[in-house]
Write an enzyme that holds these catalytic residues in place. Structure first.
Site, mmCIF file in Angstrom:
data_model
loop_
_atom_site.group_PDB
_atom_site.id
_atom_site.type_symbol
_atom_site.label_atom_id
_atom_site.label_comp_id
_atom_site.label_asym_id
_atom_site.label_seq_id
_atom_site.Cartn_x
_atom_site.Cartn_y
_atom_site.Cartn_z
ATOM 1 N N TYR A 113 0.821 -1.224 0.000
ATOM 2 C CA TYR A 113 0.000 0.000 0.000
ATOM 3 C C TYR A 113 0.852 1.271 0.000
ATOM 4 C CZ TYR A 113 -3.747 -3.221 1.501
ATOM 5 O OH TYR A 113 -4.643 -4.258 1.606
ATOM 6 N N SER A 147 -3.407 -14.278 3.561
ATOM 7 C CA SER A 147 -4.486 -13.514 2.938
ATOM 8 C C SER A 147 -4.726 -14.081 1.550
ATOM 9 C CB SER A 147 -4.077 -12.032 2.869
ATOM 10 O OG SER A 147 -5.085 -11.285 2.240
ATOM 11 N N ASN A 148 -5.971 -14.134 1.174
ATOM 12 C CA ASN A 148 -6.377 -14.627 -0.157
ATOM 13 C C ASN A 148 -6.024 -16.095 -0.374
ATOM 14 O OD1 ASN A 148 -7.412 -12.077 -1.346
ATOM 15 N ND2 ASN A 148 -5.314 -11.387 -0.969
ATOM 16 N N GLN A 165 -7.137 -13.360 5.728
ATOM 17 C CA GLN A 165 -7.857 -12.140 5.319
ATOM 18 C C GLN A 165 -8.307 -12.327 3.872
ATOM 19 O OE1 GLN A 165 -6.689 -7.632 4.201
ATOM 20 N NE2 GLN A 165 -6.212 -8.119 6.316
ATOM 21 N N LYS A 194 -12.639 0.376 4.528
ATOM 22 C CA LYS A 194 -11.815 1.572 4.296
ATOM 23 C C LYS A 194 -12.770 2.762 4.251
ATOM 24 C CE LYS A 194 -10.210 4.659 1.048
ATOM 25 N NZ LYS A 194 -10.923 5.352 -0.038
ATOM 26 N N GLU A 197 -19.715 6.402 11.281
ATOM 27 C CA GLU A 197 -20.884 5.572 10.958
ATOM 28 C C GLU A 197 -20.528 4.080 11.060
ATOM 29 O OE1 GLU A 197 -22.753 7.158 7.381
ATOM 30 O OE2 GLU A 197 -23.234 5.099 6.836
ATOM 31 N N ASN A 198 -19.347 3.728 10.527
ATOM 32 C CA ASN A 198 -18.962 2.314 10.482
ATOM 33 C C ASN A 198 -18.662 1.746 11.865
ATOM 34 O OD1 ASN A 198 -19.267 2.584 7.761
ATOM 35 N ND2 ASN A 198 -17.080 2.623 7.278
HETATM 36 N N1 NAP Z 1 -5.701 -8.560 1.553
HETATM 37 C C1 NAP Z 1 -6.032 -8.064 0.381
HETATM 38 O O1 NAP Z 1 -5.652 -8.578 -0.698
HETATM 39 C C2 NAP Z 1 -6.906 -6.850 0.318
HETATM 40 C C3 NAP Z 1 -7.516 -6.488 -0.891
HETATM 41 C C4 NAP Z 1 -8.346 -5.363 -0.901
HETATM 42 C C5 NAP Z 1 -8.525 -4.644 0.286
HETATM 43 N N2 NAP Z 1 -7.885 -5.007 1.443
HETATM 44 C C6 NAP Z 1 -8.051 -4.226 2.708
HETATM 45 O O2 NAP Z 1 -9.441 -4.053 2.971
HETATM 46 C C7 NAP Z 1 -9.734 -2.675 3.100
HETATM 47 C C8 NAP Z 1 -11.148 -2.363 2.683
HETATM 48 O O3 NAP Z 1 -11.437 -2.836 1.383
HETATM 49 P P1 NAP Z 1 -11.773 -1.871 0.145
HETATM 50 O O4 NAP Z 1 -11.106 -0.564 0.329
HETATM 51 O O5 NAP Z 1 -11.427 -2.661 -1.076
HETATM 52 O O6 NAP Z 1 -13.354 -1.773 0.131
HETATM 53 P P2 NAP Z 1 -14.546 -1.404 1.160
HETATM 54 O O7 NAP Z 1 -14.047 -1.165 2.522
HETATM 55 O O8 NAP Z 1 -15.575 -2.469 0.949
HETATM 56 O O9 NAP Z 1 -15.131 -0.083 0.514
HETATM 57 C C9 NAP Z 1 -14.489 1.152 0.588
HETATM 58 C C10 NAP Z 1 -15.399 2.164 -0.074
HETATM 59 O O10 NAP Z 1 -16.609 2.263 0.701
HETATM 60 C C11 NAP Z 1 -16.825 3.622 1.026
HETATM 61 N N3 NAP Z 1 -17.411 3.695 2.369
HETATM 62 C C12 NAP Z 1 -16.836 3.429 3.558
HETATM 63 N N4 NAP Z 1 -17.700 3.628 4.571
HETATM 64 C C13 NAP Z 1 -18.852 4.041 3.999
HETATM 65 C C14 NAP Z 1 -20.116 4.430 4.517
HETATM 66 N N5 NAP Z 1 -20.341 4.418 5.833
HETATM 67 N N6 NAP Z 1 -21.081 4.816 3.648
HETATM 68 C C15 NAP Z 1 -20.854 4.831 2.310
HETATM 69 N N7 NAP Z 1 -19.677 4.477 1.754
HETATM 70 C C16 NAP Z 1 -18.676 4.091 2.595
HETATM 71 C C17 NAP Z 1 -15.471 4.287 0.999
HETATM 72 O O11 NAP Z 1 -15.630 5.649 0.729
HETATM 73 P P3 NAP Z 1 -14.704 6.821 1.378
HETATM 74 O O12 NAP Z 1 -13.285 6.401 1.150
HETATM 75 O O13 NAP Z 1 -15.131 8.011 0.599
HETATM 76 O O14 NAP Z 1 -15.016 6.935 2.828
HETATM 77 C C18 NAP Z 1 -14.785 3.530 -0.154
HETATM 78 O O15 NAP Z 1 -15.167 4.091 -1.387
HETATM 79 C C19 NAP Z 1 -8.640 -2.008 2.223
HETATM 80 O O16 NAP Z 1 -8.494 -0.658 2.496
HETATM 81 C C20 NAP Z 1 -7.451 -2.844 2.633
HETATM 82 O O17 NAP Z 1 -6.951 -2.434 3.900
HETATM 83 C C21 NAP Z 1 -7.099 -6.116 1.477
#
Ligand code: NAP
Length: 258
Positions: free
Chosen positions: A48, A136-137, A156, A226, A235-236
């Site tokens: 990241y 992870s994965n 994860q 995220k 909120e989360n």
């Molecule tokens: N291990 C892996 O291979 C892997 C892969 C992908 C992700 N990850 C980890 O998982 C974390 C989260 O996954 P992700 O970023 O892919 O997706 P996510 O958490 O499912 O979605 C993030 C999106 O949701 C929005 N959001 C967050 N809270 C919200 C709310 N209360 N209302 C409306 N929209 C909301 C965020 O907007 P805003 O940013 O505008 O708040 C962002 O656009 C990553 O940051 C990372 O740390 C790990």
């Protein structure tokens, strides 16, 4: 209020902050704001390119480092004898800690390389660079194979109402391992589901709170949404003061895509 889960000897706050794409000054501020709001579990990765920002945000938060549960991950291009341990040392330097709480292999590689990487992960654990280790994965078979080589306590994976992975989730429960749900909101996609919107109205919550509650109400499941705004972070977090009825839990499972 936060829920702390205990799976075997791993004690982990059920809700964490995902930090992918939270980089630079803006990213650091978003992470600092989340810590200020009470987040005590932060998910990052060497990939990241924001471990320094995470480290600075924690350092400036005015709380003991030990209060924050910190996860980082090793990218497969570092699954070599030469790169793995120095890479982890570099992560620790950027994070400004002597050890992380959880160190993960970010993605599986081929069988032989996984075996090598698990050995190196164990070496980091023995050097006390990580209090716990995991993957992870990894799919079910890869997870089973990994358990033969290292005491992994977490996998994860992408897990949300569109991606339920019932077999893997059941297996991890059986092994008393944590399933950390990444992309728990399916990057926002699940919030458009009519069922989620209907339940949000019924429970007087937001869609994201319904989805996160659905995840955290499952045994051994942690979630790391995220969020880059204080509003979303706040909120989360507010998902520990209500409960979804069993029937509503089941209905959300029915959104799962094959
Ligand atoms: N291990 C892996 O291979 C892997 C892969 C992908 C992700 N990850 C980890 O998982 C974390 C989260 O996954 P992700 O970023 O892919 O997706 P996510 O958490 O499912 O979605 C993030 C999106 O949701 C929005 N959001 C967050 N809270 C919200 C709310 N209360 N209302 C409306 N929209 C909301 C965020 O907007 P805003 O940013 O505008 O708040 C962002 O656009 C990553 O940051 C990372 O740390 C790990």
């Amino acid at each position: 209020m936060q829920k702390v889960m205990q799976c075997g000897n791993l004690k982990i706050p059920a809700l964490g902050l995902g930090t992918y794409k939270l980089t630079g000054r803006v990213g650091e501020q978003a992470i600092a704001e989340a810590i200020g709001l009470g987040y005590r579990h932060i998910d990052t990765a060497a990939f990241y390119d924001n471990e320094a920002e995470v480290g600075t945000a924690i350092k400036n938060a005015g709380i003991a480092k030990a209060e924050v549960f910190l996860t980082t991950k090793v990218w497969p291009s570092s699954f070599t004898k030469k790169l793995f341990v120095p890479g982890v040392q570099e992560s620790l330097r950027k994070l400004k800690v002597n050890a992380v709480d959880l160190l993960l292999l970010h993605w599986p590689a081929d069988e032989e390389t996984n075996k090598l990487a698990l050995g190196l992960l164990l070496e980091c654990y023995e050097k006390q660079y990580a209090k716990h280790v995991g993957v992870s994965n990894f799919n079910l078979a890869q997870c089973g194979a990994a358990l033969q080589f290292a005491p992994i306590s977490c996998n994860q994976v992408e897990y949300n109402p569109h991606k339920c992975l019932a077999d893997l989730a059941g297996y991890l429960q059986q092994q008393n391992m944590v399933l950390t749900a990444y992309s728990p909101l399916a990057r926002g996609a699940v919030l458009n589901e009519p069922l989620i919107q209907q339940l949000a109205a019924q429970y007087n919550r937001t869609g994201s709170q319904i989805v996160l509650r659905w995840l955290l109400q499952q045994k051994n499941v942690a979630a790391i949404p995220k969020a880059s705004t204080g509003k979303h972070c706040m909120e989360n977090m507010q998902v520990f003061d209500f409960e979804l009825a069993d029937e509503d839990m089941r209905q959300i499972f029915s959104l799962c895509k094959p």
